[in-house]
Design a protein around this motif. Structure first.
Motif, PDB file in Angstrom:
ATOM      1  N   LEU A   1       0.681  -1.303   0.054  1.00 59.09           N
ATOM      2  CA  LEU A   1      -0.150  -0.056  -0.107  1.00 59.09           C
ATOM      3  C   LEU A   1       0.988   1.547   0.005  1.00 59.09           C
ATOM      4  CD1 LEU A   1      -2.892   1.204   0.400  1.00 59.09           C
ATOM      5  CD2 LEU A   1      -2.285   1.431   3.097  1.00 59.09           C
ATOM      6  N   PHE A   2       0.602   2.379  -0.543  1.00 56.67           N
ATOM      7  CA  PHE A   2       1.120   3.584  -0.819  1.00 56.67           C
ATOM      8  C   PHE A   2       0.846   4.004   0.013  1.00 56.67           C
ATOM      9  CE2 PHE A   2       2.140   7.710  -2.511  1.00 56.67           C
ATOM     10  CZ  PHE A   2       3.562   7.483  -2.583  1.00 56.67           C
TER      11      PHE A   2
ATOM     12  N   ALA B   1      11.129  -0.417 -12.982  1.00 56.04           N
ATOM     13  CA  ALA B   1      11.289   0.783 -12.918  1.00 56.04           C
ATOM     14  C   ALA B   1      12.645   1.293 -12.721  1.00 56.04           C
ATOM     15  CB  ALA B   1      10.637   1.589 -11.216  1.00 56.04           C
ATOM     16  N   LEU B   2      13.558   1.652 -12.320  1.00 60.90           N
ATOM     17  CA  LEU B   2      15.027   1.462 -11.882  1.00 60.90           C
ATOM     18  C   LEU B   2      15.298   1.844 -13.213  1.00 60.90           C
ATOM     19  CD1 LEU B   2      16.233   3.293 -10.395  1.00 60.90           C
ATOM     20  CD2 LEU B   2      17.695   0.698  -9.450  1.00 60.90           C
ATOM     21  N   ASP B   3      15.060   0.729 -13.979  1.00 62.74           N
ATOM     22  CA  ASP B   3      15.696   0.798 -15.142  1.00 62.74           C
ATOM     23  C   ASP B   3      15.021   1.652 -16.676  1.00 62.74           C
ATOM     24  OD1 ASP B   3      17.849  -1.385 -14.791  1.00 62.74           O
ATOM     25  OD2 ASP B   3      16.527  -3.681 -15.708  1.00 62.74           O
TER      26      ASP B   3
ATOM     27  N   LEU C   1       5.154   2.750  -7.138  1.00 58.89           N
ATOM     28  CA  LEU C   1       6.397   2.498  -7.289  1.00 58.89           C
ATOM     29  C   LEU C   1       7.358   3.707  -8.043  1.00 58.89           C
ATOM     30  CD1 LEU C   1       7.907   0.126  -5.826  1.00 58.89           C
ATOM     31  CD2 LEU C   1       8.048  -1.301  -8.129  1.00 58.89           C
ATOM     32  N   ALA C   2       7.189   3.660  -9.002  1.00 58.63           N
ATOM     33  CA  ALA C   2       7.690   5.088 -10.121  1.00 58.63           C
ATOM     34  C   ALA C   2       7.999   6.055  -8.489  1.00 58.63           C
ATOM     35  CB  ALA C   2       7.038   5.290 -10.935  1.00 58.63           C
ATOM     36  N   ALA C   3       7.006   6.703  -8.967  1.00 57.08           N
ATOM     37  CA  ALA C   3       6.729   8.139  -7.758  1.00 57.08           C
ATOM     38  C   ALA C   3       7.930   7.931  -6.518  1.00 57.08           C
ATOM     39  CB  ALA C   3       5.827   8.397  -7.160  1.00 57.08           C
ATOM     40  N   THR C   4       7.643   6.391  -6.191  1.00 57.14           N
ATOM     41  CA  THR C   4       9.107   6.214  -5.401  1.00 57.14           C
ATOM     42  C   THR C   4      10.717   6.408  -5.742  1.00 57.14           C
ATOM     43  OG1 THR C   4       7.209   5.174  -4.120  1.00 57.14           O
ATOM     44  CG2 THR C   4       9.305   4.488  -2.749  1.00 57.14           C
ATOM     45  N   VAL C   5      10.209   5.718  -6.589  1.00 54.59           N
ATOM     46  CA  VAL C   5      11.566   5.149  -7.170  1.00 54.59           C
ATOM     47  C   VAL C   5      12.233   6.946  -7.554  1.00 54.59           C
ATOM     48  CG1 VAL C   5      13.005   4.871  -9.101  1.00 54.59           C
ATOM     49  CG2 VAL C   5      11.523   3.198  -8.139  1.00 54.59           C
ATOM     50  N   ARG C   6      11.615   7.925  -7.985  1.00 48.08           N
ATOM     51  CA  ARG C   6      11.801   9.017  -8.317  1.00 48.08           C
ATOM     52  C   ARG C   6      12.306   9.655  -6.772  1.00 48.08           C
ATOM     53  NH1 ARG C   6      14.396  10.518 -12.645  1.00 48.08           N
ATOM     54  NH2 ARG C   6      15.267  12.687 -10.883  1.00 48.08           N
ATOM     55  N   TRP C   7      11.736   9.632  -6.087  1.00 44.62           N
ATOM     56  CA  TRP C   7      11.301  10.772  -4.764  1.00 44.62           C
ATOM     57  C   TRP C   7      13.059  10.240  -4.022  1.00 44.62           C
ATOM     58  CZ3 TRP C   7      13.090   9.246   0.733  1.00 44.62           C
ATOM     59  CH2 TRP C   7      13.248  10.741   1.386  1.00 44.62           C
TER      60      TRP C   7
END
Ligand code: NAD
Ligand code: TYD
Length: 370
Positions: A223-224, A265-267, A331-337
């Motif tokens: 859960l976000f 997501a990181l790639d 998940l993409a927003a978390t990677v970005r953060w």
């Protein structure tokens, strides 16, 4: 106007919740109480306006009593806890102290100020708990609902279960207006890099192995964190005292499945932003390789729960809660953060934490590569 005491808000979910509450209720008074353990970071509240920060222990009954009285607090939301399962295997005493004795100190102070001497003040005590109190599910078992029997397997889960029982007992016996939420695995900004998602992200950026416990087929529901905050807000305002509410993300994944999505997501971020390769030269993605090449199986966590799953019918039906965010977008927003907050995670990955991680993996058979 509410005066709210948010405990443990220098940690991951509490800090997100303080920010959420400030944004939603600009006129409320917010007091934060946090012991600033290794997991607490004062910086997590930077930019969150008008918060009174008190460094201290939830188990310090005199301190909490004074805060509740002097600040005329009518709402407590308790996030403060020792939270890492691996650390609870290392040192169960710390979990008993913070999560059971500490919560009991908070309860005693709330009882004294809100209920004793016939004060009868309107109040709400919300306790943030976990789905781990229910134990482990077999692959086809129905998801945890609020009436599932508690069967904690780790010292962490046992300490959270004990605290839930105390919160409930203070409601039944003394009339404390208390609610409990049992939530699945959270992810998002400010999560300490001892937990799976931030640890693996940072290891991937540094070119270090991704240590998968056992076969990696354990299932978690993700859960976000902002959705968890929204759920707690609903429970605090509209939940029925004496009740527990399960909160889930509807995103059940095996650890291997989650790790694959995280690596991809990181790639994708590296492909979209060539400057990242210069910042993180050891990352596989900077060297033409897939992040997933860092995956490495290590010895399993003792007592490792196989599967958690949440039946969130009660909070959906009673309070109208539904997670608002798509899992992959979150998940993409978390990677970005994490890419945008390198200073923050380098601070959290200090020598003491690195030392703990190394000790933790050394204890596991088959962890030589880490
Ligand atoms: P965290 O470890 O990031 O933060 C915990 C915070 O509590 C830290 O700031 C720490 O300094 C503080 N703290 C610890 N002991 C204290 C004490 N005795 N007095 C005052 N402060 C103290 O934890 P988190 O991941 O943000 O979890 C918050 C709560 O949510 C916990 O109760 C946890 O059990 C629960 N929860 C977490 C998750 C998750 O996935 N992270 C899921 C469900 C429930
Ligand atoms: P974690 O983030 O510690 O949360 P929890 O144990 O509360 O669910 O771990 C999530 C899952 O990831 C859990 O099944 C254990 C696993 N895990 C690993 O495989 N390797 C790791 O290094 C860590 C920290 C966790």
């Amino acid at each position: 106007m509410t005066a709210i005491l948010i405990t443990g808000a220098a940690g991951f979910i509490g800090a997100n919740f303080a920010r959420f509450w400030r944004g939603r209720y600009p006129g409320d008074e917010i007091v934060v109480l946090d012991l600033l353990t290794y997991a607490g970071d004062r910086r997590n509240l930077d930019g969150c306006a008008d918060v009174t920060f008190i460094e201290g222990d939830i188990g310090d009954e005199a301190l909490v009593t004074r805060l509740l009285r002097e600040r005329v607090i009518d709402t407590v939301v308790n996030f403060a806890a020792q939270t890492h399962v691996d650390r609870s295997i290392d040192d169960p005493d710390a979990f008993l102290k913070a999560n059971v004795v500490g919560v009991h100190g908070l309860l005693k102070a709330a009882r004294r100020v809100w209920l004793d001497a016939g004060s009868g003040r309107p109040h709400r005590f919300h306790h943030v708990s976990t789905d781990e109190v229910y134990g482990s599910l077999s692959p086809d078992a129905p998801a945890f609902c609020e009436t599932t029997a508690y069967a904690p397997n780790s010292p962490y889960a046992a300490s959270k279960a004990a605290a839930d029982h105390f919160v409930r007992a203070y409601g039944q016996t003394f009339g404390l207006q208390a609610t409990i939420s049992n939530c699945s695995n959270n992810f998002g900004p400010f999560q300490h890099p001892e937990k799976l998602i931030p640890l693996f992200l940072i290891n991937a950026l540094e070119g270090r192995a991704l240590p998968i416990y056992g076969d990696g087929l354990q299932v978690r529901d993700w859960l976000f964190v902002e959705d968890h905050c929204a759920a707690i807000d609903l429970i605090v305002r509209q939940g029925r005292p004496g009740e527990s509410y399960n909160v889930g993300g509807g995103a059940e994944l095996t650890n291997l499945g989650l790790i694959e999505r995280l690596c991809q997501a990181l790639d994708r971020q590296f492909a979209a932003e060539p400057a990242l390769a210069a910042r993180f030269r050891s990352a596989p993605a900077a060297n033409g390789l897939a992040t997933s090449t860092l995956k490495s199986h290590v010895g399993d966590r003792p007592g490792h729960d196989r599967r958690y799953a949440i039946d969130d019918g009660k909070i959906r039906g009673e309070l109208g809660f539904a997670p608002s965010r798509d899992f992959d977008a979150s998940l993409a927003a978390t990677v970005r953060w994490y890419l945008d907050h390198e200073d923050w995670w380098r601070g959290a990955m200090g020598e003491a934490h690195q030392g703990w991680l190394e000790r933790n993996y050394r204890q596991r058979p088959g962890s030589g590569a880490i």
